[in-house]
Write an enzyme that holds these catalytic residues in place. Structure first.
Site, PDB file in Angstrom:
ATOM      1  N   ASP A  16       0.899  -1.397   0.004  1.00 28.46           N
ATOM      2  CA  ASP A  16      -0.057  -0.109  -0.057  1.00 28.46           C
ATOM      3  C   ASP A  16       1.054   1.105  -0.116  1.00 28.46           C
ATOM      4  O   ASP A  16       1.892   1.323   0.444  1.00 28.46           O
ATOM      5  CB  ASP A  16      -0.995  -0.084   1.216  1.00 28.46           C
ATOM      6  CG  ASP A  16      -1.860   1.231   1.057  1.00 28.46           C
ATOM      7  OD1 ASP A  16      -2.219   1.347  -0.001  1.00 28.46           O
ATOM      8  OD2 ASP A  16      -2.572   1.313   2.279  1.00 28.46           O
ATOM      9  N   HIS A  33       3.150   3.333  -9.290  1.00 33.49           N
ATOM     10  CA  HIS A  33       2.954   1.878  -9.388  1.00 33.49           C
ATOM     11  C   HIS A  33       4.344   1.319 -10.043  1.00 33.49           C
ATOM     12  O   HIS A  33       4.634   0.131  -9.638  1.00 33.49           O
ATOM     13  CB  HIS A  33       1.874   1.745 -10.177  1.00 33.49           C
ATOM     14  CG  HIS A  33       0.552   1.898  -9.727  1.00 33.49           C
ATOM     15  ND1 HIS A  33       0.205   1.561  -8.210  1.00 33.49           N
ATOM     16  CD2 HIS A  33      -0.520   2.449 -10.221  1.00 33.49           C
ATOM     17  CE1 HIS A  33      -1.166   2.033  -8.021  1.00 33.49           C
ATOM     18  NE2 HIS A  33      -1.434   2.698  -8.961  1.00 33.49           N
ATOM     19  N   SER A  61      -6.798  -5.887  -6.159  1.00 37.03           N
ATOM     20  CA  SER A  61      -7.748  -6.358  -5.345  1.00 37.03           C
ATOM     21  C   SER A  61      -9.065  -6.269  -6.599  1.00 37.03           C
ATOM     22  O   SER A  61      -9.040  -5.544  -7.426  1.00 37.03           O
ATOM     23  CB  SER A  61      -8.213  -5.581  -4.119  1.00 37.03           C
ATOM     24  OG  SER A  61      -8.798  -4.511  -4.522  1.00 37.03           O
ATOM     25  N   LEU A 127      11.596 -20.091  -4.115  1.00 32.85           N
ATOM     26  CA  LEU A 127      10.626 -19.342  -3.419  1.00 32.85           C
ATOM     27  C   LEU A 127       9.362 -19.335  -4.432  1.00 32.85           C
ATOM     28  O   LEU A 127       9.555 -19.295  -5.489  1.00 32.85           O
ATOM     29  CB  LEU A 127      10.896 -17.888  -3.494  1.00 32.85           C
ATOM     30  CG  LEU A 127      10.113 -16.755  -2.946  1.00 32.85           C
ATOM     31  CD1 LEU A 127       9.583 -17.110  -1.676  1.00 32.85           C
ATOM     32  CD2 LEU A 127      10.355 -15.490  -3.152  1.00 32.85           C
TER      33      LEU A 127
END
Length: 237
Positions: A16, A33, A61, A127
């Site tokens: 955020d 961004h 989201s 990962l």
């Protein structure tokens, strides 16, 4: 100091602050961004070096579709550009990429970029990077409940067989361990519809640092805070 023994296996991050970072510098939100993408690149590397095995990031989201069209288009273009630029590096670093979320709303170009990055990195074992794209935890749980109800209706399951394990295996995160640590940047103190079921017993860590400024030192602070906590899962030591 944290050691490999108390490094969280799974770290989830609510990334955020990109917009505020850009605004403070007199830049367009899209530039925030882009800077956030660089922060993600650093974090993937730093998490892998620390011994984290799963890294889930809240990249877009379901609610983000309601943002200005120009910003959404810039984010979609950034996803495609990121795949183009990062696929080889991620594969060479042993990073496997998985995407978690609904895919029907993405353009053909974005859908192909998602398919491509998953395919190109499928062999990674260092990962697992999970990108939550068009993700909503409430929608995820509703979808899981509907699927379970359908199986009961068709006679595949008895109501008595429904338990926490079955629900977990019916979610988009099936096969992935629940997050041990959830980090949120930018000074906000909420989960914002992110991993509501999976994060039931996760340790939460909040920082005022805006996501584009999140670096190895900030990740280290979060891991140190995690290492200092005692996880009891509702029990007594």
């Amino acid at each position: 100091m944290s050691t490999r023994a108390n490094i969280p296996q799974h770290v989830a991050i609510i990334m955020d602050g990109n917009g505020r970072w850009a605004k403070l510098r007199g830049k367009e939100r899209s530039e925030g961004h882009v800077a956030g993408m660089e922060a993600l690149r650093r974090t993937i590397q730093n998490a892998a070096e620390a011994g984290v095995k799963y890294l889930t990031v809240y990249a877009f989201s379901t609610e983000n579709w309601g943002r200005p069209k120009q910003e959404v288009e810039a984010l979609m273009a950034l996803i495609c550009r990121g795949v183009e630029l990062e696929a080889d590096n991620l594969r060479e670093a042993g990073v496997r990429v998985k995407v978690m979320g609904r895919r029907a709303n993405f353009s053909a170009e974005v859908a192909e970029a998602i398919r491509s990055i998953e395919e190109q990195t499928a062999a990674g074992e260092q990962l697992t990077l999970i990108l939550a794209l068009d993700y909503s935890s409430r929608s995820e749980i509703c979808d899981a409940v509907r699927n379970i109800a359908r199986r009961v209706q068709q006679g595949e399951l008895a109501v008595e067989q429904i338990d926490e394990h079955l629900i977990s295996e019916s979610l988009l995160s099936a096969g992935v361990p629940d997050p041990d640590l959830v980090i949120r940047t930018s000074g906000e103190y909420r989960l914002s519809n992110f991993l509501l079921w999976q994060a039931s017993y996760a340790e939460l860590y909040f920082t005022d640092v805006l996501w584009p400024d999140f670096d190895g030192e900030e990740l280290h602070r979060a891991l140190e805070a995690y290492a200092a906590r005692e996880r009891r899962y509702g029990l007594v030591k």
